[in-house]
Motif scaffolding. Structure first.
Motif, PDB file in Angstrom:
ATOM      1  N   PRO A 155      47.048  46.466  37.303  1.00 15.85           N
ATOM      2  CA  PRO A 155      46.111  45.549  37.966  1.00 15.85           C
ATOM      3  C   PRO A 155      45.572  44.513  36.994  1.00 15.85           C
ATOM      4  N   LYS A 156      45.449  43.269  37.471  1.00 15.24           N
ATOM      5  CA  LYS A 156      44.923  42.182  36.649  1.00 15.24           C
ATOM      6  C   LYS A 156      43.453  41.914  36.944  1.00 15.24           C
ATOM      7  N   SER A 157      42.924  42.496  38.004  1.00 11.07           N
ATOM      8  CA  SER A 157      41.539  42.261  38.389  1.00 11.07           C
ATOM      9  C   SER A 157      40.598  42.909  37.387  1.00 11.07           C
ATOM     10  N   SER A 158      39.658  42.139  36.866  1.00 10.49           N
ATOM     11  CA  SER A 158      38.710  42.707  35.902  1.00 10.49           C
ATOM     12  C   SER A 158      37.846  43.774  36.546  1.00 10.49           C
ATOM     13  N   SER A 159      37.546  43.619  37.842  1.00 12.86           N
ATOM     14  CA  SER A 159      36.713  44.621  38.489  1.00 12.86           C
ATOM     15  C   SER A 159      37.475  45.925  38.692  1.00 12.86           C
ATOM     16  N   SER A 160      38.790  45.850  38.911  1.00 11.36           N
ATOM     17  CA  SER A 160      39.566  47.080  39.077  1.00 11.36           C
ATOM     18  C   SER A 160      39.655  47.836  37.771  1.00 11.36           C
ATOM     19  N   SER A 161      39.954  47.119  36.697  1.00 18.79           N
ATOM     20  CA  SER A 161      40.084  47.810  35.421  1.00 18.79           C
ATOM     21  C   SER A 161      38.731  48.272  34.891  1.00 18.79           C
ATOM     22  N   SER A 162      37.665  47.502  35.177  1.00 18.44           N
ATOM     23  CA  SER A 162      36.353  47.892  34.666  1.00 18.44           C
ATOM     24  C   SER A 162      35.783  49.090  35.421  1.00 18.44           C
ATOM     25  N   SER A 163      36.235  49.287  36.674  1.00 19.29           N
ATOM     26  CA  SER A 163      35.701  50.411  37.423  1.00 19.29           C
ATOM     27  C   SER A 163      36.109  51.730  36.787  1.00 19.29           C
ATOM     28  N   PHE A 164      37.232  51.740  36.080  1.00 18.14           N
ATOM     29  CA  PHE A 164      37.648  52.945  35.379  1.00 18.14           C
ATOM     30  C   PHE A 164      36.793  53.184  34.143  1.00 18.14           C
ATOM     31  N   MET A 165      36.158  52.138  33.640  1.00 18.22           N
ATOM     32  CA  MET A 165      35.320  52.266  32.449  1.00 18.22           C
ATOM     33  C   MET A 165      33.858  52.492  32.815  1.00 18.22           C
ATOM     34  N   GLY A 166      33.550  52.587  34.097  1.00 15.27           N
ATOM     35  CA  GLY A 166      32.194  52.938  34.482  1.00 15.27           C
ATOM     36  C   GLY A 166      31.309  51.807  34.933  1.00 15.27           C
ATOM     37  N   GLY A 167      31.838  50.684  35.360  1.00 13.49           N
ATOM     38  CA  GLY A 167      30.964  49.642  35.874  1.00 13.49           C
ATOM     39  C   GLY A 167      31.640  48.307  36.012  1.00 13.49           C
ATOM     40  N   ASP A 168      30.923  47.401  36.628  1.00 11.22           N
ATOM     41  CA  ASP A 168      31.392  46.044  36.847  1.00 11.22           C
ATOM     42  C   ASP A 168      30.577  45.130  35.940  1.00 11.22           C
ATOM     43  N   PRO A 169      31.174  44.595  34.896  1.00 11.83           N
ATOM     44  CA  PRO A 169      30.409  43.761  33.950  1.00 11.83           C
ATOM     45  C   PRO A 169      29.747  42.544  34.601  1.00 11.83           C
ATOM     46  N   LEU A 170      30.408  41.931  35.582  1.00 10.52           N
ATOM     47  CA  LEU A 170      29.807  40.769  36.232  1.00 10.52           C
ATOM     48  C   LEU A 170      28.559  41.173  37.010  1.00 10.52           C
ATOM     49  N   SER A 171      28.623  42.304  37.689  1.00 11.55           N
ATOM     50  CA  SER A 171      27.459  42.805  38.419  1.00 11.55           C
ATOM     51  C   SER A 171      26.285  43.042  37.471  1.00 11.55           C
ATOM     52  N   GLU A 172      26.558  43.645  36.329  1.00  8.14           N
ATOM     53  CA  GLU A 172      25.493  43.894  35.346  1.00  8.14           C
ATOM     54  C   GLU A 172      24.921  42.584  34.807  1.00  8.14           C
ATOM     55  N   HIS A 173      25.776  41.601  34.566  1.00  7.87           N
ATOM     56  CA  HIS A 173      25.320  40.291  34.082  1.00  7.87           C
ATOM     57  C   HIS A 173      24.445  39.604  35.137  1.00  7.87           C
ATOM     58  N   LEU A 174      24.865  39.681  36.393  1.00 12.48           N
ATOM     59  CA  LEU A 174      24.114  39.025  37.454  1.00 12.48           C
ATOM     60  C   LEU A 174      22.755  39.674  37.692  1.00 12.48           C
ATOM     61  N   LYS A 175      22.641  40.974  37.458  1.00 15.39           N
ATOM     62  CA  LYS A 175      21.342  41.640  37.609  1.00 15.39           C
ATOM     63  C   LYS A 175      20.292  40.953  36.753  1.00 15.39           C
TER      64      LYS A 175
END
Length: 100
Positions: free
Chosen positions: A3-23
């Motif tokens: 998968p090339k989606s950053s959200s797909s690969s980041s979900s395996f690492m425990g979170g969505d970096p963009l979501s955390e940044h937007l918070k």
């Protein structure tokens, strides 16, 4: 293929970096939110009522509590397109400020 989606690969690492940044970005503008809008009852809450005998009580939330929640920054994420083989594992997500 991976998968090339950053959200797909980041979900395996425990979170969505963009979501955390937007918070933090949403929390920064929390002082600009009109808290009085949250204290009004939406007519949508009354859609389930079928008779005048049915009454719903909306809990009262203090202004201080609403301001605390806004300062935390809440992000709601909606998957518009899920990554699949047919779209070359490209996902599209919508991020909304859940509070304001």
């Amino acid at each position: 293929p991976k998968p090339k989606s950053s959200s797909s690969s980041s979900s395996f690492m425990g979170g969505d970096p963009l979501s955390e940044h937007l918070k933090s970005a949403f929390a920064t503008d929390s002082d600009k939110i009109d808290i009085s809008l949250f204290q009004q009852t939406s007519p949508l809450h009354q859609l389930g009522s079928t008779s005048s005998a049915t009454t719903t009580t909306t809990p009262t939330v203090s202004t201080e509590t609403l301001q605390k929640v806004a300062k935390q920054g809440h992000v709601e994420t909606f998957a518009l397109v899920h990554p699949t083989l047919s779209n070359n594992y490209t996902g599209v997500h919508l991020y909304l400020d859940e509070v304001g």
